[in-house]
Design an enzyme around this catalytic site. Structure first.
Site, PDB file in Angstrom:
ATOM      1  N   CYS B  91      51.962  78.724  35.481  1.00 18.58           N
ATOM      2  CA  CYS B  91      51.911  79.844  34.001  1.00 18.58           C
ATOM      3  C   CYS B  91      51.013  79.961  33.083  1.00 18.58           C
ATOM      4  O   CYS B  91      51.422  80.342  31.831  1.00 18.58           O
ATOM      5  CB  CYS B  91      52.868  78.772  33.983  1.00 18.58           C
ATOM      6  SG  CYS B  91      54.122  77.849  35.384  1.00 18.58           S
ATOM      7  N   CYS B 216      64.530  71.137  27.687  1.00 16.10           N
ATOM      8  CA  CYS B 216      63.410  71.991  29.020  1.00 16.10           C
ATOM      9  C   CYS B 216      63.462  73.823  28.824  1.00 16.10           C
ATOM     10  O   CYS B 216      64.671  74.262  28.673  1.00 16.10           O
ATOM     11  CB  CYS B 216      64.188  72.078  30.797  1.00 16.10           C
ATOM     12  SG  CYS B 216      64.365  70.208  30.957  1.00 16.10           S
ATOM     13  N   LYS B 343      60.247  76.981  24.724  1.00 15.11           N
ATOM     14  CA  LYS B 343      62.037  76.491  25.087  1.00 15.11           C
ATOM     15  C   LYS B 343      62.920  77.115  24.842  1.00 15.11           C
ATOM     16  O   LYS B 343      63.898  77.654  25.661  1.00 15.11           O
ATOM     17  CB  LYS B 343      62.107  75.242  24.165  1.00 15.11           C
ATOM     18  CG  LYS B 343      63.143  74.458  23.872  1.00 15.11           C
ATOM     19  CD  LYS B 343      63.458  74.033  24.614  1.00 15.11           C
ATOM     20  CE  LYS B 343      64.966  73.593  25.226  1.00 15.11           C
ATOM     21  NZ  LYS B 343      65.605  74.367  25.805  1.00 15.11           N
ATOM     22  N   HIS B 347      60.396  81.616  28.808  1.00 14.90           N
ATOM     23  CA  HIS B 347      59.297  81.452  29.826  1.00 14.90           C
ATOM     24  C   HIS B 347      59.174  82.302  30.858  1.00 14.90           C
ATOM     25  O   HIS B 347      59.041  81.679  32.447  1.00 14.90           O
ATOM     26  CB  HIS B 347      58.844  80.460  30.039  1.00 14.90           C
ATOM     27  CG  HIS B 347      57.811  79.598  30.530  1.00 14.90           C
ATOM     28  ND1 HIS B 347      56.508  80.576  30.207  1.00 14.90           N
ATOM     29  CD2 HIS B 347      57.953  78.477  31.529  1.00 14.90           C
ATOM     30  CE1 HIS B 347      55.293  80.017  31.249  1.00 14.90           C
ATOM     31  NE2 HIS B 347      56.152  78.336  32.015  1.00 14.90           N
TER      32      HIS B 347
END
Lengths: 472, 403
Positions: B91, B216, B343, B347
């Protein structure tokens, strides 16, 4: 003289009540039976019993491990070798599987006694473990339970001597599985009991009495296998035993009928209460029968700290419903997830065997810190590999440092509880938490380690260590 | 003798696709979309680009073990034999891609280069991320250690350490989610564009206790791109370019989750990366000197801990210093994730690091798409990008600012 130096038992945490089976299939029934968790099988149950048995014993003095089960998780490939590794036994031992018969445990016991008497082994660990899967809605389903036992057989510090045994073999067929069968097959019950179990078991007892000029009244307690409660009572009567005072509860309504494990599990329940000088009658059945006279010595007092049967019996969680059981045993075809499948690597598991199976960690000789899994340099002081010494961690106790409960992980019984457990005397293990009640998990709660199946991946059962709230 | 990178390299153009569930676009469509916007923004033709860095974790993961090379970019754009370096740092890929391009310019190997970050997550058939990388090295030890599972352990630990009840802890996290969704709703390129309430967040289904659905980040498709040159050439392309002030990069030794003195309430790699970035940029008090922070909030708890670990908030004081004072809103003392963050903006793994810089770039230029979230007089910002899991992160802190 040879006999039982130590014993251990394991009964899984989950119980399935017969009332729930009644709700699903109709009919009734009282009591409950012990059910292995989804990540348990005969190997892991056996490891638990072995840990209980070896606690306080010198593992280095175990020269052989006999693993007895009718439900070895591998059709080809030994279970004993995996159990021996998880119990951190020496490499130069004799590890053997005993299988195929409900008497596998007492047959292994005989071989253990012979080895000890002949001097080829000082101590032999006999583990008996069974997780027999009954057909849904069959007569077996309410009866079969899961459990394991372990007996350390040796010559020194004997808690119970095997004074005499009688073994008989029989080609009688009553319950069997063919290659590829998952569920047991059987014949008409009247034939199976009237011509099989009852006469065979009775005959073994009587033959034993005759060889030793003994009679039923000599025994403080009798512990023996039976396929149901009625036949159990019939055999007790045939042998001349007093049902009220002499017959140990075979735990049909609390643990169930635990296959190869049953006779020795009942024997351990006797030994937990036995006094020095007591004589105990042990009987087992399957492909024949065997019977034993066991005399208890004062050393039995040294084993009172075992979890054994008593410790595990009341430590239980009732399974909420049949659906959970169906998932535990994979009894239905479930929706497939397109999520990528779990992987394994046999070379990786082989390289990592000392920590994946034996639960060894590293202790740094420079800074003294314990670490798991193995490191290439100390994770605290960066000392080089020459400073890292293997230490066993499986018996360590600790507390929960932090955790999470992942509802979306592709495991059999979500949530997947991830946990960091700090050992009380230093070091940490990061693992999945099993045998947990999700409503009572708290940071700081006491934890211990347990050998479990992680997953079946690429057609292999993959085992390693998990943590659980201290069981008893 | 090593020299600081500060003000040596400029970003003269940036682009970012609409983030979301891009059923209409494949990975190469998104590479093209982000690149064309960045080229237009810089006012340069594609043929002037001399080298490219392509950041992608899996690229387009449809089957296990997909292979990504630079040709994913060269064939999408039909570039003619320029070098394309494929970069992967989980990430944290985006920060690493920008860093590679920046150092290539500083070494004077090229004059004009491009960075593209991309991920196509929604062609796989399920919510959440694929688990192929989980336990790639330890298939049994690492089994089932998912992102939500591992980050949630930090939330449990944070609540326990600072004596927050589950209710209070979840409420603190819910406030962050409310803010992220507030900005997502104000960002036309964001994936999640609906505002939510604290009650909605707190009552949402649990994903990984104590984190619920709205704690998440979304699973998102998207791409982002940047055009870079040396600072002395930047005026050729535009007046309002930004310069790279610092790269702080740190790979943790990875002992976190296994070391008994690690309590999951700080990100050690973030602390190290932030310290080195502040030193290079000459920042003494980040809370005062940074005008905007885009940080790696894949989960709400990650925003709490990243804020504390990059020292824009004191340890254990997030609630007092950020939530209660609304300091992290665009008109607050320390604006954080005014884009909507991972969020709500989304992502797409390889795209996120570069996308964070995109938000800071637009804020400094005063050109955010929706003026109601424009920060006044923003001159310096930090993009925080990390890959891995608590205790085992690689982290990049990229500081960019007006020249």
């Amino acid at each position: 003289m040879a006999g039982i130096v130590s014993y251990g038992a394991y009964i899984p945490m989950y119980r399935l009540s017969r009332a729930i089976l009644g709700q699903v299939w109709g009919g009734g029934g009282k009591g409950e039976k012990a059910i292995a968790n989804w990540d348990e099988d005969s190997i892991t149950l056996g490891v638990e019993a072995g840990m209980d048995c070896l606690q306080g014993q010198d593992r280095q003095s175990v020269d052989a491990l006999f693993f007895a089960s009718t439900t070895s998780p591998f059709r080809e490939k030994q279970s004993a070798s995996i159990v021996a590794a998880a119990l951190d036994l020496r490499e130069d031992i004799v590890a053997s599987d005993f299988g195929n018969s409900l008497r596998a445990g007492t047959l292994a016991l005989r071989s253990a006694l012979d080895a000890v008497k002949a001097g080829s082994a000082k101590n032999v660990l006999v583990i008996v473990s069974d997780c027999r899967l009954p057909a849904p809605n069959s007569a077996f389903e309410p009866l079969f339970g899961d459990a394991a036992t372990a007996l350390l057989i040796g010559k020194d510090n004997i808690a119970a001597e095997i004074e005499a045994s009688y073994y008989m073999s029989s080609e009688f067929i009553d319950i069997w599985r063919l290659e590829g069968d998952i569920l047991p097959r059987t014949w008409e019950e009247r034939f199976v009991l009237d011509e099989g179990y009852e006469p065979h078991m009775t005959k073994a007892f009587k033959a034993l009495f005759k060889t030793r000029e003994a009679s039923a009244k000599d025994f403080a307690k009798a512990a023996f296998y039976a396929p149901n409660a009625r036949s159990h009572a019939t055999v007790a009567k045939n042998a001349g035993l007093d049902a009220k005072t002499q017959v140990q509860d075979p735990m049909f309504d609390s643990v169930g009928i635990t296959g190869a494990t049953a006779a020795i599990l009942t024997l351990i329940a006797v030994l937990e209460e036995a006094q020095a000088g007591d004589k105990v009658l042990l009987g087992n059945y399957g492909d024949g029968a065997d019977a034993h006279i066991i005399s208890v010595t004062p050393a039995v007092e040294n084993l009172r700290h075992k979890r054994g049967v008593k410790g595990h019996l009341n430590s239980k969680v009732m399974l909420e419903n049949y659906g959970k059981y169906v998932k535990f045993r994979n009894l239905m075809t479930f929706e497939e997830t397109p999520m990528t499948r779990p992987r394994t690597s046999l070379p990786a598991m082989w390289r990592d065997r000392n920590w994946q199976y034996r639960c060894h960690g590293h202790k740094c000789q420079s800074c003294g810190k314990v670490q798991f899994p193995f490191q290439r340099r100390c994770m605290y002081c960066q000392a080089g590999p020459e400073s890292l010494m293997e230490v066993p961690l499986a018996e360590k106790k600790g507390y929960l440092a932090t955790y999470s409960m992942d509802e979306r992980a592709a495991i059999v019984d979500p949530p997947n509880v991830l946990a960091a457990v700090n050992f009380n005397d230093g070091g940490r293990i990061f693992s999945q938490m099993t045998d947990r009640d999700v409503n009572t998990i708290k940071v700081g709660m006491p934890m211990e380690l347990t050998f479990r199946k992680i997953h079946d991946a690429l057609g292999v059962h993959n085992y390693s260590w998990k943590c659980r709230p201290v069981r008893v | 003798m090593a020299e600081p990178i500060k003000d040596k390299v400029a970003i003269v153009g940036m682009g970012c696709t609409k983030f979301g569930e891009r059923w209409d676009a494949d990975i190469q469509d998104m590479i093209a979309e982000a690149t064309y916007e960045a080229l237009d923004d810089a006012g340069v033709p594609l043929k002037d680009i001399e080298a490219a860095w392509l950041g992608a974790q899996w690229g387009s993961q449809i089957v296990e073990g997909g292979v990504v090379t630079g040709t994913l970019l060269s064939s999408a754009l039909q570039t003619q034999y320029i070098p394309v370096t494929r970069v992967e740092n989980a990430c944290g890929t985006g920060a690493e891609s920008l860093r590679g391009a920046t150092f290539a310019l500083a070494s004077k190997a090229y004059d004009l280069v491009m960075v593209v970050g991309v991920e196509k997550c929604k062609d796989m058939g399920f919510g959440g991320l694929p688990s192929v990388w989980i336990g790639r090295w330890e298939p049994v030890y690492g089994a089932f250690g998912t992102g939500p599972g591992r980050y949630a352990m930090a939330a449990t630990a944070y609540f326990a350490k600072y004596g927050l009840s589950n209710e209070d802890g979840k409420r603190m996290l819910a406030e962050i989610s409310v803010k992220s969704h507030y900005y997502g709703a104000k960002n036309p390129k964001a994936h999640l564009r609906r505002e939510v309430t604290v009650e909605q967040v707190m009552n949402a289904p649990i994903i990984s206790w104590p984190l619920g659905l709205f704690d998440c980040c979304g699973v998102t498709d998207g791409a982002s791109a940047a055009i870079l040159c040396r600072a002395e050439d930047a005026n050729k392309y535009r007046k309002d370019y930004v310069t790279i002030k610092a790269f702080g990069m740190a790979a943790s030794p990875g002992w976190g989750k296994e070391r008994d003195d690690y309590d999951f309430t700080y990100w050690d790699a973030t602390q190290a990366a932030a310290r080195s970035a502040y030193a290079e940029a000459g920042i003494k008090d980040p809370r005062k000197e940074l005008d905007v922070v885009e940080l790696h909030d894949c989960f709400t708890i990650a925003e709490v801990i990243a804020s504390e670990s990059m020292f824009i908030c004191d340890e254990g004081k997030f609630k007092e210093q950020m939530t209660d004072k609304r300091a992290y809103y665009h008109d607050g003392e320390m604006p954080v994730n005014t884009s909507g963050g991972l969020k709500s903006f989304g992502h797409p793994i390889g795209a996120s690091g570069c996308r964070e810089v995109y938000e800071i770039y637009k804020q400094i230029q005063g050109k955010v798409e929706e003026p109601s979230r424009q920060i006044k007089d923003a001159r310096m910002g930090l993009a925080h990008n990390q890959g891995g899991h608590p205790g085992k992160f690689v982290c990049g802190c990229t500081i960019v600012g007006a020249p």
